[in-house]
Design a protein around this motif. Sequence first.
Motif, PDB file in Angstrom:
ATOM      1  N   GLY A 132       0.787  -1.223   0.000  1.00  0.00           N
ATOM      2  CA  GLY A 132       0.000   0.000   0.000  1.00  0.00           C
ATOM      3  C   GLY A 132       0.824   1.281   0.000  1.00  0.00           C
ATOM      4  O   GLY A 132       0.523   2.231   0.727  1.00  0.00           O
ATOM      5  N   VAL A 133       1.878   1.323  -0.818  1.00  0.00           N
ATOM      6  CA  VAL A 133       2.724   2.510  -0.917  1.00  0.00           C
ATOM      7  C   VAL A 133       2.634   3.103  -2.327  1.00  0.00           C
ATOM      8  O   VAL A 133       2.357   2.381  -3.294  1.00  0.00           O
ATOM      9  CB  VAL A 133       4.203   2.198  -0.560  1.00  0.00           C
ATOM     10  CG1 VAL A 133       4.321   1.740   0.901  1.00  0.00           C
ATOM     11  CG2 VAL A 133       4.786   1.144  -1.483  1.00  0.00           C
ATOM     12  N   PRO A 134       2.852   4.414  -2.450  1.00  0.00           N
ATOM     13  CA  PRO A 134       2.743   5.056  -3.772  1.00  0.00           C
ATOM     14  C   PRO A 134       3.719   4.519  -4.821  1.00  0.00           C
ATOM     15  O   PRO A 134       3.367   4.405  -5.991  1.00  0.00           O
ATOM     16  CB  PRO A 134       3.021   6.535  -3.484  1.00  0.00           C
ATOM     17  CG  PRO A 134       2.742   6.709  -2.032  1.00  0.00           C
ATOM     18  CD  PRO A 134       3.073   5.391  -1.396  1.00  0.00           C
ATOM     19  N   LEU A 135       4.934   4.206  -4.414  1.00  0.00           N
ATOM     20  CA  LEU A 135       5.913   3.661  -5.360  1.00  0.00           C
ATOM     21  C   LEU A 135       5.683   2.148  -5.415  1.00  0.00           C
ATOM     22  O   LEU A 135       6.259   1.386  -4.649  1.00  0.00           O
ATOM     23  CB  LEU A 135       7.341   4.007  -4.934  1.00  0.00           C
ATOM     24  CG  LEU A 135       8.448   3.646  -5.920  1.00  0.00           C
ATOM     25  CD1 LEU A 135       8.233   4.332  -7.267  1.00  0.00           C
ATOM     26  CD2 LEU A 135       9.799   4.017  -5.344  1.00  0.00           C
ATOM     27  N   THR A 136       4.825   1.729  -6.314  1.00  0.00           N
ATOM     28  CA  THR A 136       4.347   0.349  -6.348  1.00  0.00           C
ATOM     29  C   THR A 136       5.438  -0.648  -6.734  1.00  0.00           C
ATOM     30  O   THR A 136       6.467  -0.288  -7.314  1.00  0.00           O
ATOM     31  CB  THR A 136       3.175   0.207  -7.341  1.00  0.00           C
ATOM     32  OG1 THR A 136       3.667   0.493  -8.657  1.00  0.00           O
ATOM     33  CG2 THR A 136       2.020   1.130  -6.969  1.00  0.00           C
ATOM     34  N   VAL A 137       5.165  -1.902  -6.428  1.00  0.00           N
ATOM     35  CA  VAL A 137       6.085  -2.984  -6.780  1.00  0.00           C
ATOM     36  C   VAL A 137       6.295  -3.020  -8.292  1.00  0.00           C
ATOM     37  O   VAL A 137       7.434  -3.119  -8.757  1.00  0.00           O
ATOM     38  CB  VAL A 137       5.557  -4.343  -6.261  1.00  0.00           C
ATOM     39  CG1 VAL A 137       6.446  -5.488  -6.713  1.00  0.00           C
ATOM     40  CG2 VAL A 137       5.435  -4.343  -4.740  1.00  0.00           C
ATOM     41  N   SER A 138       5.214  -2.922  -9.059  1.00  0.00           N
ATOM     42  CA  SER A 138       5.362  -2.979 -10.523  1.00  0.00           C
ATOM     43  C   SER A 138       6.181  -1.801 -11.046  1.00  0.00           C
ATOM     44  O   SER A 138       6.985  -1.973 -11.971  1.00  0.00           O
ATOM     45  CB  SER A 138       3.992  -3.043 -11.212  1.00  0.00           C
ATOM     46  OG  SER A 138       3.197  -1.936 -10.863  1.00  0.00           O
ATOM     47  N   THR A 139       6.026  -0.638 -10.441  1.00  0.00           N
ATOM     48  CA  THR A 139       6.838   0.522 -10.845  1.00  0.00           C
ATOM     49  C   THR A 139       8.303   0.279 -10.528  1.00  0.00           C
ATOM     50  O   THR A 139       9.182   0.572 -11.349  1.00  0.00           O
ATOM     51  CB  THR A 139       6.341   1.803 -10.149  1.00  0.00           C
ATOM     52  OG1 THR A 139       4.988   2.044 -10.561  1.00  0.00           O
ATOM     53  CG2 THR A 139       7.208   2.999 -10.497  1.00  0.00           C
ATOM     54  N   ARG A 140       8.588  -0.275  -9.354  1.00  0.00           N
ATOM     55  CA  ARG A 140       9.976  -0.546  -8.978  1.00  0.00           C
ATOM     56  C   ARG A 140      10.601  -1.587  -9.905  1.00  0.00           C
ATOM     57  O   ARG A 140      11.767  -1.476 -10.277  1.00  0.00           O
ATOM     58  CB  ARG A 140      10.050  -0.955  -7.506  1.00  0.00           C
ATOM     59  CG  ARG A 140       9.603   0.175  -6.589  1.00  0.00           C
ATOM     60  CD  ARG A 140       9.863  -0.034  -5.114  1.00  0.00           C
ATOM     61  NE  ARG A 140       9.532  -1.304  -4.545  1.00  0.00           N
ATOM     62  CZ  ARG A 140       8.445  -1.560  -3.795  1.00  0.00           C
ATOM     63  NH1 ARG A 140       7.548  -0.615  -3.570  1.00  0.00           N
ATOM     64  NH2 ARG A 140       8.269  -2.751  -3.276  1.00  0.00           N
ATOM     65  N   ILE A 141       9.820  -2.589 -10.293  1.00  0.00           N
ATOM     66  CA  ILE A 141      10.327  -3.581 -11.264  1.00  0.00           C
ATOM     67  C   ILE A 141      10.617  -2.896 -12.596  1.00  0.00           C
ATOM     68  O   ILE A 141      11.670  -3.121 -13.205  1.00  0.00           O
ATOM     69  CB  ILE A 141       9.318  -4.735 -11.470  1.00  0.00           C
ATOM     70  CG1 ILE A 141       9.181  -5.566 -10.193  1.00  0.00           C
ATOM     71  CG2 ILE A 141       9.743  -5.618 -12.654  1.00  0.00           C
ATOM     72  CD1 ILE A 141       8.012  -6.545 -10.204  1.00  0.00           C
ATOM     73  N   ARG A 142       9.716  -2.042 -13.033  1.00  0.00           N
ATOM     74  CA  ARG A 142       9.906  -1.365 -14.322  1.00  0.00           C
ATOM     75  C   ARG A 142      11.129  -0.443 -14.309  1.00  0.00           C
ATOM     76  O   ARG A 142      11.781  -0.252 -15.336  1.00  0.00           O
ATOM     77  CB  ARG A 142       8.632  -0.612 -14.708  1.00  0.00           C
ATOM     78  CG  ARG A 142       7.534  -1.534 -15.190  1.00  0.00           C
ATOM     79  CD  ARG A 142       6.319  -0.779 -15.716  1.00  0.00           C
ATOM     80  NE  ARG A 142       5.330  -1.715 -16.193  1.00  0.00           N
ATOM     81  CZ  ARG A 142       4.294  -2.162 -15.460  1.00  0.00           C
ATOM     82  NH1 ARG A 142       4.121  -1.733 -14.222  1.00  0.00           N
ATOM     83  NH2 ARG A 142       3.444  -3.019 -15.981  1.00  0.00           N
ATOM     84  N   ILE A 143      11.440   0.123 -13.161  1.00  0.00           N
ATOM     85  CA  ILE A 143      12.661   0.941 -13.050  1.00  0.00           C
ATOM     86  C   ILE A 143      13.883   0.062 -13.313  1.00  0.00           C
ATOM     87  O   ILE A 143      14.800   0.457 -14.042  1.00  0.00           O
ATOM     88  CB  ILE A 143      12.731   1.655 -11.686  1.00  0.00           C
ATOM     89  CG1 ILE A 143      11.679   2.772 -11.641  1.00  0.00           C
ATOM     90  CG2 ILE A 143      14.136   2.191 -11.414  1.00  0.00           C
ATOM     91  CD1 ILE A 143      11.470   3.390 -10.271  1.00  0.00           C
ATOM     92  N   THR A 144      13.883  -1.142 -12.758  1.00  0.00           N
ATOM     93  CA  THR A 144      14.987  -2.072 -13.022  1.00  0.00           C
ATOM     94  C   THR A 144      15.019  -2.477 -14.486  1.00  0.00           C
ATOM     95  O   THR A 144      16.088  -2.490 -15.114  1.00  0.00           O
ATOM     96  CB  THR A 144      14.887  -3.314 -12.114  1.00  0.00           C
ATOM     97  OG1 THR A 144      15.147  -2.918 -10.767  1.00  0.00           O
ATOM     98  CG2 THR A 144      15.871  -4.399 -12.512  1.00  0.00           C
ATOM     99  N   LEU A 145      13.864  -2.808 -15.047  1.00  0.00           N
ATOM    100  CA  LEU A 145      13.823  -3.195 -16.459  1.00  0.00           C
ATOM    101  C   LEU A 145      14.305  -2.063 -17.358  1.00  0.00           C
ATOM    102  O   LEU A 145      15.020  -2.298 -18.335  1.00  0.00           O
ATOM    103  CB  LEU A 145      12.407  -3.631 -16.845  1.00  0.00           C
ATOM    104  CG  LEU A 145      11.888  -4.887 -16.145  1.00  0.00           C
ATOM    105  CD1 LEU A 145      10.428  -5.139 -16.512  1.00  0.00           C
ATOM    106  CD2 LEU A 145      12.759  -6.092 -16.448  1.00  0.00           C
ATOM    107  N   ASP A 146      13.932  -0.820 -17.015  1.00  0.00           N
ATOM    108  CA  ASP A 146      14.390   0.343 -17.777  1.00  0.00           C
ATOM    109  C   ASP A 146      15.909   0.502 -17.678  1.00  0.00           C
ATOM    110  O   ASP A 146      16.583   0.760 -18.669  1.00  0.00           O
ATOM    111  CB  ASP A 146      13.677   1.601 -17.271  1.00  0.00           C
ATOM    112  CG  ASP A 146      14.085   2.835 -18.054  1.00  0.00           C
ATOM    113  OD1 ASP A 146      13.837   2.882 -19.280  1.00  0.00           O
ATOM    114  OD2 ASP A 146      14.668   3.759 -17.431  1.00  0.00           O
ATOM    115  N   ALA A 147      16.444   0.332 -16.463  1.00  0.00           N
ATOM    116  CA  ALA A 147      17.899   0.449 -16.279  1.00  0.00           C
ATOM    117  C   ALA A 147      18.631  -0.629 -17.077  1.00  0.00           C
ATOM    118  O   ALA A 147      19.671  -0.363 -17.687  1.00  0.00           O
ATOM    119  CB  ALA A 147      18.254   0.354 -14.795  1.00  0.00           C
TER     120      ALA A 147
END
Length: 189
Positions: free
Chosen positions: A97-112
């Motif tokens: 229940g946090v604004p920086l979601t799990v899927s967003t954090r995964i996508r940051i890694t995929l983008d990197a």
Amino acid sequence: MTLWPKSVRSHVKTGHDREIVAAYPFRSAAPTSLWASLIDGASQTLTFAGYTNYFLWQQHPRLGARLAAKAKHGTRVRFLVGDPESEVTTKREEVEGVPLTVSTRIRITLDALAKMGRHEGVEARFSDQHIALSVFMFDDQMLVTPHIASLLGDESPMFHIRRLEDDGLYDRFASHVTALWEDGRPVEA
């Protein structure tokens, strides 16, 4: 005759726990310099089997360039991440229940990883089976975080382990990561 008196045995690790180099009550309590020395010191294999691996990109400047250089010199670099579209990820987002979601954090890694481009020796796969356990391997050392209930990864404990014996703690966790990797789905760049 006693070779190891009880007082010595109580202060010197002699069993399987001797593979435990250090324990931290929170992943975030481990110094960034520890991570940097393990990443920079590895020459054969680096495996990042965290569900998002997000924090790595935030804490380690030029990580992509450092990993690409390692891969160019023969180090195998692997990332095992959760599938941002999976039901497991969605359920975890509800728990956190946090604004920086799990899927967003995964996508940051995929983008990197995408920004690193295609480098021989750098691989990534999806797996949803490691949502509760992160294992980061650096040749014969690893950092292991068992995730606690609804806490974020940096709030969970972490163990620094060094391989010293066959079928010890290191080998057991390494076998776990190998099985996840073999069952994982390749990330398309």
